[in-house]
Design a protein around this motif. Structure first.
Motif, PDB file in Angstrom:
ATOM      1  N   GLU A   1     -56.371  85.566 -13.968  1.00 24.72           N
ATOM      2  CA  GLU A   1     -55.977  85.693 -12.556  1.00 24.72           C
ATOM      3  C   GLU A   1     -54.934  84.622 -12.214  1.00 24.72           C
ATOM      4  N   PHE A   2     -55.197  83.434 -12.736  1.00 24.44           N
ATOM      5  CA  PHE A   2     -54.251  82.324 -12.524  1.00 24.44           C
ATOM      6  C   PHE A   2     -52.872  82.660 -13.104  1.00 24.44           C
ATOM      7  N   LEU A   3     -52.865  83.179 -14.331  1.00 21.57           N
ATOM      8  CA  LEU A   3     -51.588  83.512 -14.973  1.00 21.57           C
ATOM      9  C   LEU A   3     -50.888  84.641 -14.218  1.00 21.57           C
ATOM     10  N   GLY A   4     -51.676  85.595 -13.744  1.00 21.46           N
ATOM     11  CA  GLY A   4     -51.120  86.708 -12.967  1.00 21.46           C
ATOM     12  C   GLY A   4     -50.452  86.190 -11.698  1.00 21.46           C
ATOM     13  N   LYS A   5     -51.097  85.226 -11.081  1.00 27.21           N
ATOM     14  CA  LYS A   5     -50.552  84.638  -9.862  1.00 27.21           C
ATOM     15  C   LYS A   5     -49.274  83.838 -10.160  1.00 27.21           C
ATOM     16  N   LEU A   6     -49.345  83.079 -11.248  1.00 29.65           N
ATOM     17  CA  LEU A   6     -48.171  82.300 -11.686  1.00 29.65           C
ATOM     18  C   LEU A   6     -46.942  83.196 -11.826  1.00 29.65           C
ATOM     19  N   LYS A   7     -47.217  84.357 -12.390  1.00 27.96           N
ATOM     20  CA  LYS A   7     -46.165  85.310 -12.717  1.00 27.96           C
ATOM     21  C   LYS A   7     -45.394  85.766 -11.472  1.00 27.96           C
ATOM     22  N   GLN A   8     -46.054  85.652 -10.316  1.00 31.97           N
ATOM     23  CA  GLN A   8     -45.351  86.054  -9.090  1.00 31.97           C
ATOM     24  C   GLN A   8     -44.266  85.041  -8.704  1.00 31.97           C
ATOM     25  N   SER A   9     -44.464  83.794  -9.114  1.00 34.73           N
ATOM     26  CA  SER A   9     -43.461  82.777  -8.755  1.00 34.73           C
ATOM     27  C   SER A   9     -42.561  82.366  -9.914  1.00 34.73           C
ATOM     28  N   TYR A  10     -43.023  82.591 -11.133  1.00 30.63           N
ATOM     29  CA  TYR A  10     -42.266  82.113 -12.300  1.00 30.63           C
ATOM     30  C   TYR A  10     -42.160  83.217 -13.342  1.00 30.63           C
ATOM     31  N   GLU A  11     -41.195  83.033 -14.225  1.00 23.10           N
ATOM     32  CA  GLU A  11     -41.166  83.887 -15.409  1.00 23.10           C
ATOM     33  C   GLU A  11     -42.239  83.347 -16.352  1.00 23.10           C
ATOM     34  N   LEU A  12     -43.117  84.225 -16.817  1.00 23.65           N
ATOM     35  CA  LEU A  12     -44.207  83.778 -17.687  1.00 23.65           C
ATOM     36  C   LEU A  12     -43.925  84.212 -19.125  1.00 23.65           C
ATOM     37  N   ILE A  13     -43.984  83.253 -20.028  1.00 27.81           N
ATOM     38  CA  ILE A  13     -43.737  83.550 -21.439  1.00 27.81           C
ATOM     39  C   ILE A  13     -44.941  83.088 -22.251  1.00 27.81           C
ATOM     40  N   ALA A  14     -45.483  83.994 -23.055  1.00 29.41           N
ATOM     41  CA  ALA A  14     -46.704  83.681 -23.799  1.00 29.41           C
ATOM     42  C   ALA A  14     -46.746  84.518 -25.069  1.00 29.41           C
ATOM     43  N   PRO A  15     -47.634  84.169 -26.016  1.00 29.10           N
ATOM     44  CA  PRO A  15     -47.691  84.951 -27.257  1.00 29.10           C
ATOM     45  C   PRO A  15     -48.261  86.357 -27.041  1.00 29.10           C
ATOM     46  N   VAL A  16     -47.630  87.334 -27.688  1.00 29.50           N
ATOM     47  CA  VAL A  16     -48.167  88.700 -27.699  1.00 29.50           C
ATOM     48  C   VAL A  16     -48.219  89.154 -29.162  1.00 29.50           C
ATOM     49  N   SER A  17     -49.155  90.039 -29.440  1.00 23.11           N
ATOM     50  CA  SER A  17     -49.294  90.508 -30.817  1.00 23.11           C
ATOM     51  C   SER A  17     -48.576  91.833 -30.974  1.00 23.11           C
ATOM     52  N   LYS A  18     -47.484  91.800 -31.729  1.00 20.99           N
ATOM     53  CA  LYS A  18     -46.737  93.038 -31.996  1.00 20.99           C
ATOM     54  C   LYS A  18     -46.781  93.265 -33.497  1.00 20.99           C
ATOM     55  N   ASP A  19     -45.610  93.503 -34.143  1.00 21.14           N
ATOM     56  CA  ASP A  19     -45.599  93.533 -35.608  1.00 21.14           C
ATOM     57  C   ASP A  19     -46.129  92.206 -36.138  1.00 21.14           C
ATOM     58  N   VAL A  20     -45.687  91.124 -35.508  1.00 20.22           N
ATOM     59  CA  VAL A  20     -46.259  89.797 -35.735  1.00 20.22           C
ATOM     60  C   VAL A  20     -46.439  89.190 -34.343  1.00 20.22           C
ATOM     61  N   VAL A  21     -47.021  87.990 -34.278  1.00 19.73           N
ATOM     62  CA  VAL A  21     -47.204  87.382 -32.959  1.00 19.73           C
ATOM     63  C   VAL A  21     -45.910  86.682 -32.550  1.00 19.73           C
ATOM     64  N   ARG A  22     -45.452  86.964 -31.346  1.00 19.06           N
ATOM     65  CA  ARG A  22     -44.200  86.387 -30.846  1.00 19.06           C
ATOM     66  C   ARG A  22     -44.387  85.923 -29.415  1.00 19.06           C
ATOM     67  N   PHE A  23     -43.622  84.917 -29.023  1.00 20.40           N
ATOM     68  CA  PHE A  23     -43.574  84.530 -27.616  1.00 20.40           C
ATOM     69  C   PHE A  23     -42.647  85.479 -26.879  1.00 20.40           C
ATOM     70  N   GLU A  24     -43.167  86.113 -25.826  1.00 13.08           N
ATOM     71  CA  GLU A  24     -42.325  87.044 -25.081  1.00 13.08           C
ATOM     72  C   GLU A  24     -42.604  86.931 -23.598  1.00 13.08           C
ATOM     73  N   LYS A  25     -41.685  87.454 -22.821  1.00 13.66           N
ATOM     74  CA  LYS A  25     -41.866  87.501 -21.372  1.00 13.66           C
ATOM     75  C   LYS A  25     -43.024  88.459 -21.083  1.00 13.66           C
ATOM     76  N   ILE A  26     -43.937  88.009 -20.237  1.00 13.14           N
ATOM     77  CA  ILE A  26     -45.149  88.784 -19.994  1.00 13.14           C
ATOM     78  C   ILE A  26     -45.004  89.640 -18.738  1.00 13.14           C
ATOM     79  N   ASP A  27     -45.262  90.949 -18.903  1.00 10.75           N
ATOM     80  CA  ASP A  27     -45.340  91.816 -17.723  1.00 10.75           C
ATOM     81  C   ASP A  27     -46.793  92.005 -17.331  1.00 10.75           C
ATOM     82  N   ASP A  28     -47.640  92.161 -18.354  1.00  7.81           N
ATOM     83  CA  ASP A  28     -49.057  92.396 -18.109  1.00  7.81           C
ATOM     84  C   ASP A  28     -49.824  91.273 -18.806  1.00  7.81           C
TER      85      ASP A  28
END
Ligand code: SF4
Ligand code: SF4
Ligand code: SF4
Ligand code: SF4
Lengths: 274, 322
Positions: free
Chosen positions: B13-40
Motif C-alpha cells: 500500500e505504501f509503495l502504491g501510494k509512493l507511486k502517485q508522487s514518484y516514479e517507482l523502480i523495483a525488481p520484476v521477474s521477467k526472462d530474468v530479474v530486472r529493475f523496471e518502472k513499476i505500474d502494478d
C-alpha cells in the motif's frame, strides 16, 4: 567546463578540398549490401552531397574508367569476370572498401569450399561459356583491401558513419569488440545460457547485436574477432551438446575461410563446465 | 539510527501510494530479474536479487556529453524525474556509493549527478544470501540507503538512513508505526555470504592459478557490463549528415576485458594478453581501487560470476591459491 572558445579542427579557414570521388560496385552477390546503402532513405540525399558519387548500380552510371578515391565493393570473386573487374577497379582507386560479408569473408557462397564437389557441380553455369568458374573467395584473397564494412547485410548506419568520416577527413575505425559487448549492453539474456549455439563471443560486433535482440543466435556473419578464444568457444558448444559437424558447419557458414585453423582445435583440452 | 515498523501488507500500500508522487523502480521477474518502472506493485519481485544491476539508471549506457555546431558548444542538462528505487540489496547500495564516489566526489560529473540527484534509495536487506555466488559478507560494506527494509516475516523494520529517508517516512507516516526495536550490527551480517577467504590479493598477481580463469575466459565483457560498480566508458563523436559541422560527442559503456579498451594512437594495445585483462578487472575490483580509496570497488554481488558464460568463479580461484 567547456567554453565557446573551444575550436574544432573543422573550422579551419583554408580553401575547401575537392570532394572525394566514390564508386560503388558489385561482383557476385545479391545486391543486398548496396541496398543497405540506399536503405538510409532519410539521409542518402544529404550524404551524397558530402562526396562526389561517380558510380552506383541502379541509381547512377557505372563509369568504370573513372579514377576514384574510394571504391566500395560488394560481392565475392566467383568467376573470371569478377576478378577482372576487381583488378581493374583496384588500379583505378586509392582505397578499396570491402562492403558486406561476401566481400569480407566469402560468406555463404564460399561455404562451397567445405563441401564435396558433387554437391554443387550440377549448379555451375555450364551452358554459358563466358562464365568461367573460380573458387568463391573474398576480395582480399585477390587484391589489397584497405577497409572492411562487414555483415550480412552490413549495418546501414555503419555505412553512413563511414562515408561521413572519410568526407570530413577522419580515419574510419572498425568495430573490433565481440558481439557480446553490445548484446550485454542491450540487456539481453545470454542465449548461450538458454542452450543456443550463439557465436557472439568470437564474432566482431558493430551490428548492435541485432540478431540476439530478436532472440536469434549470432551465426558469425561479421567474421571472427582478432582476439577470439576459439578452442574455448568450441568446447562450450560441445558442452551444450552440439556435435563436431554442427559446430564446424555453423562456424563456416559465414566466415569459414577466415577460420582456416578451425579443425586443429577440435581436440584441444580446455577444462570448462557451463 | 531511528527504526520504524510496518505491517507486511502495508508495504505494498505504501509503495502504491509512493507511486502517485514518484516514479517507482523495483525488481520484476521477467526472462530474468530486472529493475523496471513499476505500474502494478504486484509485479515487484523480492525473492532473488536482480540479474542486471541498477547502474544504468544513473550511469547511463549512452550519454550525450555535448552537441556542437561550428565553434558553438551546447552542453545538455539532462533531468531525471523524482524517482524512488525500491528493493535494492546491500551490495547494490554499496555499489551506488562507490559510483557516487567516482562520479560525484572525485570529480563532479554533471550527467551522473543530475540522474542521481532526485532519487531515493530504498533498500531491502537479505536475510540470507539470495544466490550461491554472493560474497558481500567478505567485504566491508556500509549502510547507504535512505530507508532500509528488514523483513521479519509478517512485519518489516524500517531503518531511516538519511534526511531524505526521514522526509519520506514523514510524508507517508500513516504507513509506519513507532517501535522500540533496534537493528543490531549482528543482524546486519548476511548469512552464507562470506565466501572470499582472503583480504589481500596484492602479493598473488603472478600466481599460476589465475590460468584456471584465463583459459576459460572469452573476453566477452559480460562481467563488467553486469557489474554494478564498473564505471568505464569510451567516447565517440558523430557529425550530422546535412551539416557535418554539427554533431555530438557521446560516451558509452566500455570494458577493460576487450583489447579496444587500451588501444591508443598508432594501434598500440597496452593489455594485449587475455591474462592481463582478466587480472586487471579482478585487481581493480579487489586491490587497485582500495589502494587509492581505502575501500574495495567490488561489493560481492556475484553477478560477474552468474553472468559469465563459463561461470568463472574468481572467488574460488583466489580461495584455492596457496
Ligand atoms: S547471446 Fe550471444 S552475443 Fe549475446 S552475450 Fe550471449 S553469447 Fe554473447
Ligand atoms: S564474463 Fe567470463 S568469459 Fe566473459 S570476459 Fe568476463 S570472465 Fe571472461
Ligand atoms: S566484481 Fe563481480 S562480485 Fe564484485 S561487484 Fe562487480 S559483479 Fe559484483
Ligand atoms: S577497469 Fe574494468 S573492472 Fe575496473 S571499473 Fe573499468 S571495466 Fe570495471
Amino acid at each position: 567546463m567547456l567554453t565557446e572558445k573551444y575550436s574544432l579542427p573543422l573550422e579551419n579557414k583554408k580553401m575547401p578540398k575537392p570532394k572525394l570521388k566514390l564508386g560503388f560496385y558489385g561482383i557476385t552477390g545479391c545486391a543486398g549490401c548496396l541496398l543497405s546503402v540506399i536503405f538510409n532513405e532519410d539521409e542518402i540525399l544529404d550524404l551524397i552531397q558530402l562526396v562526389d558519387l561517380k558510380a552506383f548500380p541502379f541509381i547512377k552510371e557505372v563509369n568504370p574508367d573513372e579514377q576514384f578515391d574510394y571504391v566500395f565493393m560488394e560481392g565475392l570473386v566467383a568467376d573470371k569476370g569478377d576478378l577482372e573487374e576487381l583488378e581493374k577497379l583496384r588500379q583505378n582507386t586509392r582505397y578499396i572498401v570491402s562492403l558486406g560479408a561476401c566481400a569480407c569473408t566469402g560468406c555463404v557462397p564460399a561455404y562451397r569450399q567445405f563441401t564435396l564437389k558433387e554437391n554443387y557441380e550440377h549448379l555451375l553455369y555450364r551452358k554459358q561459356k563466358e562464365v568461367e568458374d573460380i573458387q568463391p573467395t573474398p576480395i582480399d584473397a585477390h587484391v589489397k583491401v584497405d577497409y572492411y564494412i562487414p555483415g550480412c547485410p552490413p549495418d546501414k548506419r555503419e555505412i553512413v558513419t563511414f562515408i561521413k568520416n572519410i568526407a570530413i577527413g577522419k580515419e574510419p575505425k572498425p568495430y573490433e569488440n565481440p558481439v557480446c559487448v553490445e548484446c550485454r549492453k542491450n540487456g539481453n539474456q545470454c542465449l548461450l545460457d538458454l542452450g543456443k549455439p550463439c557465436l557472439g563471443p568470437i564474432t566482431a560486433g558493430g551490428c548492435n547485436s541485432v540478431c540476439i535482440n530478436g532472440n536469434f543466435e549470432c551465426w558469425g556473419c561479421r567474421g571472427p574477432t582478432k582476439d577470439m578464444n576459439l578452442p574455448l568457444m568450441i568446447k562450450i558448444l560441445k558442452e551444450k551438446g552440439f556435435d563436431d559437424k554442427f559446430i564446424q558447419d555453423r562456424m563456416r557458414t559465414f566466415a569459414g575461410l577466415k577460420l582456416p585453423m578451425l579443425e586443429q582445435f577440435f581436440n584441444v583440452k580446455v577444462n570448462v563446465k557451463c | 539510527m531511528r527504526v520504524l515498523k510496518q505491517k507486511k501488507k502495508r508495504l505494498f500500500e505504501f509503495l502504491g501510494k509512493l507511486k502517485q508522487s514518484y516514479e517507482l523502480i523495483a525488481p520484476v521477474s521477467k526472462d530474468v530479474v530486472r529493475f523496471e518502472k513499476i505500474d502494478d506493485t504486484g509485479d515487484i519481485y523480492l525473492e532473488k536479487n536482480s540479474y542486471f544491476p541498477l547502474k544504468e539508471y544513473f550511469f547511463r549506457k549512452e550519454e550525450v556529453l555535448f552537441k556542437f555546431n561550428g565553434n558553438k558548444i551546447i552542453v545538455p542538462a539532462p533531468e531525471a524525474p523524482a524517482r524512488v528505487f525500491f528493493g535494492i540489496r546491500k551490495c547494490d547500495l554499496n555499489a551506488i556509493s562507490h559510483q557516487d564516489m567516482v562520479f560525484m566526489n572525485q570529480v563532479n560529473d554533471p550527467y551522473y549527478s543530475s540522474m542521481r540527484k532526485n532519487s531515493f534509495l530504498l533498500g531491502y536487506h537479505c536475510n540470507t544470501a539470495p544466490s550461491p555466488f554472493c560474497f558481500c559478507g567478505s567485504l566491508e560494506l556500509v549502510d547507504y540507503s535512505d530507508l532500509m527494509f528488514y523483513d521479519r516475516g509478517d512485519y518489516l523494520l524500517v531503518e531511516i538512513g538519511s534526511e531524505k529517508g526521514k522526509f519520506l517516512a514523514g510524508k507517508f507516516r500513516e504507513f509506519f508505526v513507532e517501535t522500540n526495536a533496534a537493528i543490531t550490527q549482528k543482524e546486519k551480517i548476511i548469512p552464507r555470504a562470506d565466501r572470499l577467504d582472503k583480504k589481500d590479493i596484492s602479493h598473488l598477481y603472478d600466481h599460476p592459478d589465475w590460468k584456471k580463469g584465463v583459459d576459460i575466459c572469452l573476453s566477452c565483457s559480460a562481467c563488467t557490463a553486469l557489474c554494478p560498480t564498473c564505471y568505464c566508458f569510451e567516447i565517440h563523436d558523430n557529425v550530422g549528415t546535412k551539416n557535418p559541422k554539427e554533431g555530438e560527442r557521446k560516451r558509452s559503456w566500455s570494458s577493460c576485458q576487450v583489447q579496444e579498451f587500451t588501444k591508443v594512437a598508432g594501434e598500440h594495445v597496452f593489455r594485449k594478453e587475455r591474462e592481463e585483462r582478466f587480472k586487471h578487472r579482478i585487481y581493480h575490483q579487489l586491490d587497485y581501487f582500495k589502494q587509492k580509496n581505502g575501500i574495495n570497488l567490488c561489493v560481492g554481488c556475484g553477478r560477474c560470476i552468474e553472468a559469465c558464460p563459463t561461470r568463472i568463479d574468481f572467488v574460488e580461484i583466489i580461495n584455492e591459491m596457496k
